[in-house]
Design a protein around this motif. Structure first.
Motif, short mmCIF file in Angstrom:
data_model
loop_
_atom_site.label_atom_id
_atom_site.label_comp_id
_atom_site.label_asym_id
_atom_site.label_seq_id
_atom_site.Cartn_x
_atom_site.Cartn_y
_atom_site.Cartn_z
N VAL A 110 -96.63 17.48 -62.58
CA VAL A 110 -95.37 18.11 -62.53
C VAL A 110 -95.52 19.54 -61.70
N ARG A 111 -96.39 20.21 -62.34
CA ARG A 111 -96.96 21.53 -61.82
C ARG A 111 -97.02 21.44 -60.42
N MET A 112 -97.66 20.53 -59.83
CA MET A 112 -98.29 20.24 -58.30
C MET A 112 -96.99 19.94 -57.47
N THR A 113 -96.29 19.05 -58.11
CA THR A 113 -95.03 18.63 -57.36
C THR A 113 -94.26 19.56 -57.10
N LEU A 114 -94.00 20.46 -58.14
CA LEU A 114 -92.88 21.83 -57.90
C LEU A 114 -93.39 22.79 -57.14
N LYS A 115 -94.80 22.91 -57.14
CA LYS A 115 -95.26 24.13 -56.09
C LYS A 115 -95.39 23.45 -54.63
N VAL A 116 -95.48 22.20 -54.66
CA VAL A 116 -95.32 21.52 -53.25
C VAL A 116 -93.99 21.62 -52.81
N LEU A 117 -92.81 21.66 -53.50
CA LEU A 117 -91.59 21.54 -53.01
C LEU A 117 -91.38 23.21 -52.83
N LEU A 118 -91.77 23.89 -53.57
CA LEU A 118 -91.68 25.40 -53.48
C LEU A 118 -92.06 25.83 -52.17
N TYR A 119 -93.29 25.56 -51.76
CA TYR A 119 -93.91 25.81 -50.47
C TYR A 119 -93.36 25.23 -49.35
N LEU A 120 -92.83 24.00 -49.56
CA LEU A 120 -92.26 23.31 -48.46
C LEU A 120 -90.93 24.01 -48.06
#
Length: 154
Positions: A110-120
Protein backbone atom coordinates in the motif's frame (compact mmCIF):
# COMPACT_ATOMS: atom_id res chain seq x y z
CA UNK A 1 17.95 -20.94 51.66
CA UNK A 2 16.28 -20.72 48.27
CA UNK A 3 17.19 -17.80 46.13
CA UNK A 4 14.25 -16.02 44.55
CA UNK A 5 14.64 -13.81 41.55
CA UNK A 6 11.91 -11.45 40.63
CA UNK A 7 12.33 -10.30 37.08
CA UNK A 8 10.26 -7.44 35.87
CA UNK A 9 8.01 -8.28 32.94
CA UNK A 10 9.09 -6.80 29.63
CA UNK A 11 6.44 -4.65 28.02
CA UNK A 12 6.90 -4.25 24.31
CA UNK A 13 6.60 -0.89 22.67
CA UNK A 14 3.16 -0.10 21.20
CA UNK A 15 4.82 0.45 17.80
CA UNK A 16 6.60 -2.94 17.70
CA UNK A 17 4.18 -4.61 15.25
CA UNK A 18 4.67 -1.71 12.82
CA UNK A 19 8.44 -1.46 12.83
CA UNK A 20 9.83 -1.41 9.35
CA UNK A 21 12.93 -3.20 8.30
CA UNK A 22 16.13 -1.20 8.61
CA UNK A 23 17.35 0.41 5.44
CA UNK A 24 20.56 2.14 4.61
CA UNK A 25 19.11 5.49 3.62
CA UNK A 26 21.93 7.58 4.98
CA UNK A 27 20.87 11.11 5.73
CA UNK A 28 17.90 11.26 3.34
CA UNK A 29 15.36 12.03 6.07
CA UNK A 30 17.62 14.75 7.52
CA UNK A 31 17.98 16.41 4.12
CA UNK A 32 14.24 16.07 3.60
CA UNK A 33 13.61 17.80 6.93
CA UNK A 34 16.04 20.63 6.10
CA UNK A 35 14.47 21.03 2.65
CA UNK A 36 11.01 21.38 4.19
CA UNK A 37 12.20 24.23 6.43
CA UNK A 38 14.16 26.06 3.71
CA UNK A 39 11.48 25.66 1.03
CA UNK A 40 8.80 26.76 3.51
CA UNK A 41 10.62 30.04 4.20
CA UNK A 42 11.23 30.66 0.51
CA UNK A 43 7.62 29.80 -0.33
CA UNK A 44 6.38 32.39 2.17
CA UNK A 45 8.37 35.08 0.34
CA UNK A 46 7.26 33.87 -3.11
CA UNK A 47 3.58 33.51 -2.19
CA UNK A 48 3.27 36.84 -0.40
CA UNK A 49 5.07 38.57 -3.29
CA UNK A 50 2.66 36.89 -5.70
CA UNK A 51 -0.37 37.93 -3.65
CA UNK A 52 0.89 41.49 -3.24
CA UNK A 53 1.42 41.98 -6.98
CA UNK A 54 -1.85 40.30 -7.96
CA UNK A 55 -4.14 41.78 -5.31
CA UNK A 56 -2.67 45.03 -4.02
CA UNK A 57 -0.97 46.64 -7.01
CA UNK A 58 -3.24 48.33 -9.53
CA UNK A 59 -6.96 47.51 -9.46
CA UNK A 60 -6.55 44.40 -7.32
CA UNK A 61 -8.44 41.23 -8.03
CA UNK A 62 -10.70 42.93 -10.58
CA UNK A 63 -7.71 43.49 -12.89
CA UNK A 64 -6.74 39.82 -13.09
CA UNK A 65 -7.64 38.58 -16.55
CA UNK A 66 -5.91 37.16 -19.61
CA UNK A 67 -4.17 40.46 -20.33
CA UNK A 68 -2.84 40.70 -16.76
CA UNK A 69 -1.37 37.19 -16.88
CA UNK A 70 -0.07 37.80 -20.40
CA UNK A 71 1.63 40.99 -19.26
CA UNK A 72 3.22 39.28 -16.27
CA UNK A 73 4.41 36.24 -18.19
CA UNK A 74 5.90 38.34 -20.98
CA UNK A 75 8.63 39.14 -18.45
CA UNK A 76 11.26 36.46 -17.75
CA UNK A 77 11.38 37.66 -14.13
CA UNK A 78 7.75 36.69 -13.49
CA UNK A 79 8.11 33.46 -15.43
CA UNK A 80 11.00 32.42 -13.16
CA UNK A 81 9.11 33.67 -10.07
CA UNK A 82 6.03 31.59 -10.88
CA UNK A 83 8.17 28.61 -11.93
CA UNK A 84 10.02 28.67 -8.59
CA UNK A 85 6.72 28.94 -6.77
CA UNK A 86 5.28 25.99 -8.71
CA UNK A 87 8.32 23.75 -8.30
CA UNK A 88 8.91 24.53 -4.63
CA UNK A 89 5.22 24.17 -3.73
CA UNK A 90 4.98 20.81 -5.51
CA UNK A 91 8.22 19.45 -4.04
CA UNK A 92 7.32 20.74 -0.58
CA UNK A 93 3.82 19.29 -0.71
CA UNK A 94 4.97 15.99 -2.21
CA UNK A 95 7.59 15.60 0.51
CA UNK A 96 4.99 16.31 3.19
CA UNK A 97 2.51 13.80 1.78
CA UNK A 98 5.33 11.24 1.42
CA UNK A 99 6.00 11.62 5.13
CA UNK A 100 2.31 11.11 5.94
CA UNK A 101 2.20 8.01 3.74
CA UNK A 102 5.29 6.59 5.48
CA UNK A 103 3.72 7.26 8.88
CA UNK A 104 0.25 5.83 8.28
CA UNK A 105 0.44 3.20 5.52
CA UNK A 106 1.12 -0.03 7.39
CA UNK A 107 1.58 -2.49 4.54
CA UNK A 108 4.56 -2.20 2.22
CA UNK A 109 2.49 -2.73 -0.94
CA UNK A 110 0.00 0.00 0.00
CA UNK A 111 2.82 2.37 0.92
CA UNK A 112 4.62 1.76 -2.38
CA UNK A 113 1.43 2.15 -4.44
CA UNK A 114 0.51 5.42 -2.74
CA UNK A 115 4.00 6.84 -3.19
CA UNK A 116 4.14 5.86 -6.86
CA UNK A 117 0.78 7.60 -7.44
CA UNK A 118 1.98 10.64 -5.48
CA UNK A 119 5.21 10.94 -7.47
CA UNK A 120 3.37 10.44 -10.74
CA UNK A 121 0.88 13.21 -9.90
CA UNK A 122 3.70 15.54 -8.84
CA UNK A 123 5.71 14.95 -12.02
CA UNK A 124 2.67 15.45 -14.27
CA UNK A 125 1.72 18.67 -12.47
CA UNK A 126 5.26 20.08 -12.57
CA UNK A 127 5.77 19.21 -16.25
CA UNK A 128 2.41 20.63 -17.34
CA UNK A 129 2.84 23.76 -15.22
CA UNK A 130 6.32 24.36 -16.59
CA UNK A 131 5.07 23.93 -20.15
CA UNK A 132 2.24 26.40 -19.54
CA UNK A 133 4.58 29.02 -18.08
CA UNK A 134 7.12 28.83 -20.91
CA UNK A 135 4.83 28.19 -23.89
CA UNK A 136 2.16 30.73 -22.91
CA UNK A 137 1.51 33.13 -25.80
CA UNK A 138 0.14 36.47 -24.56
CA UNK A 139 -0.46 37.70 -28.12
CA UNK A 140 -2.29 34.92 -30.01
CA UNK A 141 -2.68 35.51 -33.71
CA UNK A 142 -6.10 35.96 -35.23
CA UNK A 143 -7.81 37.30 -32.09
CA UNK A 144 -9.83 40.55 -31.98
CA UNK A 145 -7.70 43.54 -30.95
CA UNK A 146 -10.02 44.46 -28.05
CA UNK A 147 -9.32 41.09 -26.39
CA UNK A 148 -5.53 41.36 -26.64
CA UNK A 149 -3.33 42.97 -23.97
CA UNK A 150 -2.25 46.55 -24.59
CA UNK A 151 1.36 45.57 -25.32
CA UNK A 152 0.30 43.35 -28.26
CA UNK A 153 0.28 44.81 -31.77
CA UNK A 154 -3.06 44.14 -33.46
Amino acid sequence: MAETTTEKPVISSPRDPYKRRKTTRGNYELYSWVFMRASGVLLIVLIFGHLFVNLMVGDGVHAIDFAFVGGKWSSPFWQVWDLLMLWLAMLHGTNGVRTVINDYAERDAVRMTLKVLLYLAAVITVVLGTLVIFTFTPCPTGEPADLLPAFCSA
